[in-house]
Design a protein around this motif. Structure first.
Motif, PDB file in Angstrom:
ATOM      1  N   TYR A 183      -6.352  -6.064 -14.707  1.00  0.00           N
ATOM      2  CA  TYR A 183      -7.658  -6.194 -15.340  1.00  0.00           C
ATOM      3  C   TYR A 183      -8.835  -5.305 -14.674  1.00  0.00           C
ATOM      4  CZ  TYR A 183      -6.105 -10.381 -17.676  1.00  0.00           C
ATOM      5  OH  TYR A 183      -5.488 -11.359 -18.632  1.00  0.00           O
ATOM      6  N   CYS A 184      -9.658  -4.689 -15.275  1.00  0.00           N
ATOM      7  CA  CYS A 184     -10.775  -4.215 -14.569  1.00  0.00           C
ATOM      8  C   CYS A 184     -12.060  -5.239 -14.939  1.00  0.00           C
ATOM      9  CB  CYS A 184     -11.239  -2.678 -15.093  1.00  0.00           C
ATOM     10  SG  CYS A 184     -11.540  -2.617 -16.789  1.00  0.00           S
ATOM     11  N   ALA A 185     -12.799  -5.145 -14.031  1.00  0.00           N
ATOM     12  CA  ALA A 185     -14.059  -6.126 -13.921  1.00  0.00           C
ATOM     13  C   ALA A 185     -15.219  -5.413 -13.378  1.00  0.00           C
ATOM     14  CB  ALA A 185     -13.577  -7.497 -13.588  1.00  0.00           C
ATOM     15  N   ALA A 186     -16.264  -5.536 -13.976  1.00  0.00           N
ATOM     16  CA  ALA A 186     -17.790  -4.905 -13.495  1.00  0.00           C
ATOM     17  C   ALA A 186     -18.301  -5.809 -12.682  1.00  0.00           C
ATOM     18  CB  ALA A 186     -18.472  -4.364 -14.685  1.00  0.00           C
ATOM     19  N   ARG A 187     -19.185  -5.157 -11.727  1.00  0.00           N
ATOM     20  CA  ARG A 187     -20.245  -5.870 -10.964  1.00  0.00           C
ATOM     21  C   ARG A 187     -21.400  -5.189 -10.812  1.00  0.00           C
ATOM     22  NH1 ARG A 187     -23.972  -8.347  -8.665  1.00  0.00           N
ATOM     23  NH2 ARG A 187     -23.830  -9.526  -7.195  1.00  0.00           N
ATOM     24  N   GLU A 188     -22.506  -5.330 -10.787  1.00  0.00           N
ATOM     25  CA  GLU A 188     -23.641  -4.671 -10.817  1.00  0.00           C
ATOM     26  C   GLU A 188     -23.967  -4.218  -9.632  1.00  0.00           C
ATOM     27  OE1 GLU A 188     -27.080  -6.338 -12.597  1.00  0.00           O
ATOM     28  OE2 GLU A 188     -28.221  -4.232 -12.294  1.00  0.00           O
ATOM     29  N   VAL A 189     -24.420  -3.179  -9.072  1.00  0.00           N
ATOM     30  CA  VAL A 189     -24.954  -2.640  -7.838  1.00  0.00           C
ATOM     31  C   VAL A 189     -26.238  -3.207  -7.520  1.00  0.00           C
ATOM     32  CG1 VAL A 189     -25.358  -0.864  -6.267  1.00  0.00           C
ATOM     33  CG2 VAL A 189     -23.382  -0.745  -7.557  1.00  0.00           C
ATOM     34  N   ASP A 190     -26.516  -4.208  -6.648  1.00  0.00           N
ATOM     35  CA  ASP A 190     -28.053  -4.816  -6.680  1.00  0.00           C
ATOM     36  C   ASP A 190     -28.227  -5.208  -4.926  1.00  0.00           C
ATOM     37  OD1 ASP A 190     -26.775  -8.313  -7.526  1.00  0.00           O
ATOM     38  OD2 ASP A 190     -26.328  -6.784  -5.903  1.00  0.00           O
ATOM     39  N   GLY A 191     -27.270  -4.398  -4.280  1.00  0.00           N
ATOM     40  CA  GLY A 191     -27.694  -4.635  -2.754  1.00  0.00           C
ATOM     41  C   GLY A 191     -27.111  -5.876  -2.046  1.00  0.00           C
ATOM     42  N   GLU A 192     -26.627  -6.493  -2.954  1.00  0.00           N
ATOM     43  CA  GLU A 192     -25.611  -7.816  -2.534  1.00  0.00           C
ATOM     44  C   GLU A 192     -24.268  -7.443  -2.504  1.00  0.00           C
ATOM     45  OE1 GLU A 192     -29.198  -9.480  -1.896  1.00  0.00           O
ATOM     46  OE2 GLU A 192     -27.363 -10.393  -1.527  1.00  0.00           O
ATOM     47  N   VAL A 193     -23.577  -8.402  -1.755  1.00  0.00           N
ATOM     48  CA  VAL A 193     -22.035  -8.145  -1.710  1.00  0.00           C
ATOM     49  C   VAL A 193     -21.432  -8.337  -3.416  1.00  0.00           C
ATOM     50  CG1 VAL A 193     -19.814  -8.981  -0.873  1.00  0.00           C
ATOM     51  CG2 VAL A 193     -21.634  -9.008   0.601  1.00  0.00           C
ATOM     52  N   PRO A 194     -20.730  -7.427  -3.693  1.00  0.00           N
ATOM     53  CA  PRO A 194     -20.354  -7.620  -5.123  1.00  0.00           C
ATOM     54  C   PRO A 194     -18.935  -8.547  -5.538  1.00  0.00           C
ATOM     55  CG  PRO A 194     -19.502  -5.509  -4.089  1.00  0.00           C
ATOM     56  CD  PRO A 194     -20.415  -6.054  -2.987  1.00  0.00           C
ATOM     57  N   ALA A 195     -19.262  -9.770  -4.851  1.00  0.00           N
ATOM     58  CA  ALA A 195     -18.011 -10.518  -4.649  1.00  0.00           C
ATOM     59  C   ALA A 195     -17.720 -11.416  -5.791  1.00  0.00           C
ATOM     60  CB  ALA A 195     -18.349 -11.164  -3.494  1.00  0.00           C
ATOM     61  N   PHE A 245     -17.397 -11.114 -10.453  1.00  0.00           N
ATOM     62  CA  PHE A 245     -17.086 -10.024 -11.615  1.00  0.00           C
ATOM     63  C   PHE A 245     -17.208 -10.667 -13.066  1.00  0.00           C
ATOM     64  CE2 PHE A 245     -14.947  -9.091  -7.737  1.00  0.00           C
ATOM     65  CZ  PHE A 245     -13.753  -9.987  -7.457  1.00  0.00           C
ATOM     66  N   ASP A 246     -18.048  -9.739 -13.624  1.00  0.00           N
ATOM     67  CA  ASP A 246     -18.604  -9.901 -14.954  1.00  0.00           C
ATOM     68  C   ASP A 246     -19.034  -8.643 -15.517  1.00  0.00           C
ATOM     69  OD1 ASP A 246     -21.177 -11.595 -16.643  1.00  0.00           O
ATOM     70  OD2 ASP A 246     -19.023 -11.697 -17.216  1.00  0.00           O
ATOM     71  N   PRO A 247     -18.611  -8.288 -16.680  1.00  0.00           N
ATOM     72  CA  PRO A 247     -17.511  -9.033 -17.469  1.00  0.00           C
ATOM     73  C   PRO A 247     -16.101  -8.310 -17.094  1.00  0.00           C
ATOM     74  CG  PRO A 247     -18.287  -6.987 -18.578  1.00  0.00           C
ATOM     75  CD  PRO A 247     -18.998  -7.152 -17.261  1.00  0.00           C
ATOM     76  N   TRP A 248     -14.936  -8.730 -17.816  1.00  0.00           N
ATOM     77  CA  TRP A 248     -13.745  -8.155 -17.527  1.00  0.00           C
ATOM     78  C   TRP A 248     -13.347  -7.217 -18.829  1.00  0.00           C
ATOM     79  CZ3 TRP A 248     -10.395 -10.410 -13.663  1.00  0.00           C
ATOM     80  CH2 TRP A 248     -10.868 -11.405 -12.851  1.00  0.00           C
ATOM     81  N   GLY A 249     -12.355  -6.653 -18.555  1.00  0.00           N
ATOM     82  CA  GLY A 249     -11.573  -5.785 -19.620  1.00  0.00           C
ATOM     83  C   GLY A 249     -10.589  -6.666 -20.184  1.00  0.00           C
ATOM     84  N   GLN A 250      -9.852  -6.204 -21.164  1.00  0.00           N
ATOM     85  CA  GLN A 250      -9.021  -7.202 -21.891  1.00  0.00           C
ATOM     86  C   GLN A 250      -7.582  -7.203 -21.251  1.00  0.00           C
ATOM     87  OE1 GLN A 250      -9.289  -3.881 -22.890  1.00  0.00           O
ATOM     88  NE2 GLN A 250      -7.660  -3.272 -23.908  1.00  0.00           N
ATOM     89  N   GLY A 251      -7.246  -6.426 -20.218  1.00  0.00           N
ATOM     90  CA  GLY A 251      -6.283  -6.245 -19.529  1.00  0.00           C
ATOM     91  C   GLY A 251      -4.998  -5.332 -20.119  1.00  0.00           C
ATOM     92  N   THR A 252      -4.431  -4.790 -19.049  1.00  0.00           N
ATOM     93  CA  THR A 252      -3.216  -3.899 -19.396  1.00  0.00           C
ATOM     94  C   THR A 252      -1.957  -4.280 -18.775  1.00  0.00           C
ATOM     95  OG1 THR A 252      -4.781  -1.974 -19.545  1.00  0.00           O
ATOM     96  CG2 THR A 252      -2.388  -1.576 -19.068  1.00  0.00           C
ATOM     97  N   LEU A 253      -0.990  -4.597 -19.502  1.00  0.00           N
ATOM     98  CA  LEU A 253       0.267  -4.968 -19.103  1.00  0.00           C
ATOM     99  C   LEU A 253       1.120  -3.832 -18.683  1.00  0.00           C
ATOM    100  CD1 LEU A 253       2.537  -7.185 -18.878  1.00  0.00           C
ATOM    101  CD2 LEU A 253       3.139  -6.750 -21.046  1.00  0.00           C
ATOM    102  N   VAL A 254       1.535  -3.896 -17.371  1.00  0.00           N
ATOM    103  CA  VAL A 254       2.365  -3.006 -16.895  1.00  0.00           C
ATOM    104  C   VAL A 254       3.634  -3.440 -16.629  1.00  0.00           C
ATOM    105  CG1 VAL A 254       2.935  -1.349 -15.089  1.00  0.00           C
ATOM    106  CG2 VAL A 254       0.428  -1.581 -15.939  1.00  0.00           C
ATOM    107  N   THR A 255       4.861  -2.932 -17.216  1.00  0.00           N
ATOM    108  CA  THR A 255       5.941  -3.592 -16.817  1.00  0.00           C
ATOM    109  C   THR A 255       6.866  -2.461 -15.991  1.00  0.00           C
ATOM    110  OG1 THR A 255       5.970  -4.987 -19.149  1.00  0.00           O
ATOM    111  CG2 THR A 255       8.124  -4.457 -17.987  1.00  0.00           C
ATOM    112  N   VAL A 256       7.638  -2.948 -15.230  1.00  0.00           N
ATOM    113  CA  VAL A 256       8.189  -2.278 -14.286  1.00  0.00           C
ATOM    114  C   VAL A 256       9.790  -2.731 -14.332  1.00  0.00           C
ATOM    115  CG1 VAL A 256       8.876  -1.050 -11.952  1.00  0.00           C
ATOM    116  CG2 VAL A 256       6.458  -1.997 -12.478  1.00  0.00           C
ATOM    117  N   SER A 257      10.584  -1.700 -14.990  1.00  0.00           N
ATOM    118  CA  SER A 257      12.058  -2.369 -15.246  1.00  0.00           C
ATOM    119  C   SER A 257      12.971  -0.902 -15.306  1.00  0.00           C
ATOM    120  CB  SER A 257      12.168  -3.028 -16.448  1.00  0.00           C
ATOM    121  OG  SER A 257      13.305  -3.375 -16.810  1.00  0.00           O
ATOM    122  N   SER A 258      13.914  -0.852 -14.770  1.00  0.00           N
ATOM    123  CA  SER A 258      15.009   0.069 -15.054  1.00  0.00           C
ATOM    124  C   SER A 258      15.664  -0.017 -16.380  1.00  0.00           C
ATOM    125  CB  SER A 258      15.901  -0.028 -13.901  1.00  0.00           C
ATOM    126  OG  SER A 258      16.601  -1.108 -13.662  1.00  0.00           O
TER     127      SER A 258
END
Lengths: 111, 122
Positions: B95-107, B109-122
Motif C-alpha cells: 500500500y501507498c499512503a499519504a501524509r501532509e507535510v505540516d512540520g509535524e512528524v508524519p506518523a 497515514f491518510d488516505p491509502w491507495g487500494q493496494g497492489t498484490l505482489v506474488t513471488v513464486s518460482s
C-alpha cells in the motif's frame, strides 16, 4: 511478533461499547502522542480512524474515540454497528530511527 | 477528493525486482509524504518507509535498507516503490499512503491507495 500488542479478537453486540487495547513501551506509545488507529475491512485498504491518540479525521463517526495511559493506548467504539466488524490496527511513532511500529491487529466481531 | 491509485498485481520470480506505482489526485502532490506499508497474506501491517515528495528525502525501515528504493515523478504526480532481491517472504499487498507535510512528524497515514498484490513464486 509485532512491536505493539493488541488482543487477537474482541466481540460485542449491536449497541454495546468495546475497547481495544494497544500496549507498547516507554520508547513508543509511552513517549509520544502519535498513536493512530486504522480500520480494515476484508480485501480493503486500511482507513484512518484516530490520529494523535484521540483526534478524529473528518467523516469518522464520533462513536470512535481514542485515549492513552502510560504505555497503553485504547480505541473505544460505542453504539456498535454491524459495519464496525473489521480488523483494527494501532500504530505508534517510535523515534526517528525506527519511525513507526504497528500492532498485530484485532478482529472485531459484532455478534 | 484526495485519491491514490496504484498499479496492478505483479508476479515475480525469486531474485527479481518489482516496482509499484502510486498516482495521486485531488491534492497538492508535492505537499505530502508518500509512505509505503505492506501486508503479507493473513498478517498485519508493516511500515516500509516514506518519501518527501517535494524534496525527495527518504527514510526506510531498517529491515528493508539496501533493498528498497522510493522515488517520485512530480510532473505526473506519481510515487514509486522498488523492492529488489525478492523472496517468497515478500509476497504481500503493498500500500501507498499519504501524509501532509505540516512540520509535524508524519506518523499517521491518510488516505491509502487500494493496494497492489505482489506474488513471488518460482
Amino acid at each position: 511478533q509485532s512491536a505493539l500488542t493488541q488482543p487477537a479478537s474482541v466481540s460485542g453486540s449491536p449497541g454495546q461499547s468495546i475497547t481495544i487495547s494497544c500496549t507498547g513501551t516507554s520508547s513508543d506509545v509511552g513517549s509520544y502522542n502519535l498513536v493512530s488507529w486504522y480500520q480494515q475491512h476484508p480485501g480493503k485498504a486500511p482507513k484512518l480512524m484516530i490520529y494523535e491518540v484521540s483526534k478524529r479525521p473528518s467523516g469518522v463517526s464520533n462513536r470512535f474515540s481514542g485515549s492513552k495511559s502510560g504505555n497503553t493506548a485504547s480505541l473505544t467504539i460505542s453504539g456498535l454497528q454491524a459495519e464496525d466488524e473489521a480488523d483494527y490496527y494501532c500504530c505508534s511513532y517510535a523515534g526517528s530511527s525506527i519511525f513507526v511500529v504497528f500492532g498485530g491487529g484485532t478482529k472485531l466481531t459484532v455478534l | 477528493q484526495v485519491q491514490l491509485v496504484q498499479s496492478g498485481a505483479e508476479l515475480k520470480r525469486p531474485g527479481a525486482s518489482v516496482k509499484v506505482s502510486c498516482k495521486a489526485s485531488g491534492y497538492i502532490f508535492t505537499g505530502y509524504y508518500t509512505h509505503w506499508v505492506r501486508q503479507a497474506p493473513g498478517q498485519g501491517l508493516e511500515w516500509m518507509g516514506w518519501i518527501n515528495v517535494n524534496s525527495g528525502d527518504t527514510q526506510y525501515a531498517q529491515k528493508f535498507q539496501g533493498r528498497v528504493s522510493m522515488t517520485r515523478e512530480t510532473s505526473i504526480r506519481t510515487a514509486y516503490m522498488e523492492l529488489s532481491r525478492l523472496t517468497s517472504d515478500d509476497t504481500a499487498v503493498y500500500y501507498c499512503a499519504a501524509r501532509e507535510v505540516d512540520g509535524e512528524v508524519p506518523a499517521w497515514f491518510d488516505p491509502w491507495g487500494q493496494g497492489t498484490l505482489v506474488t513471488v513464486s518460482s
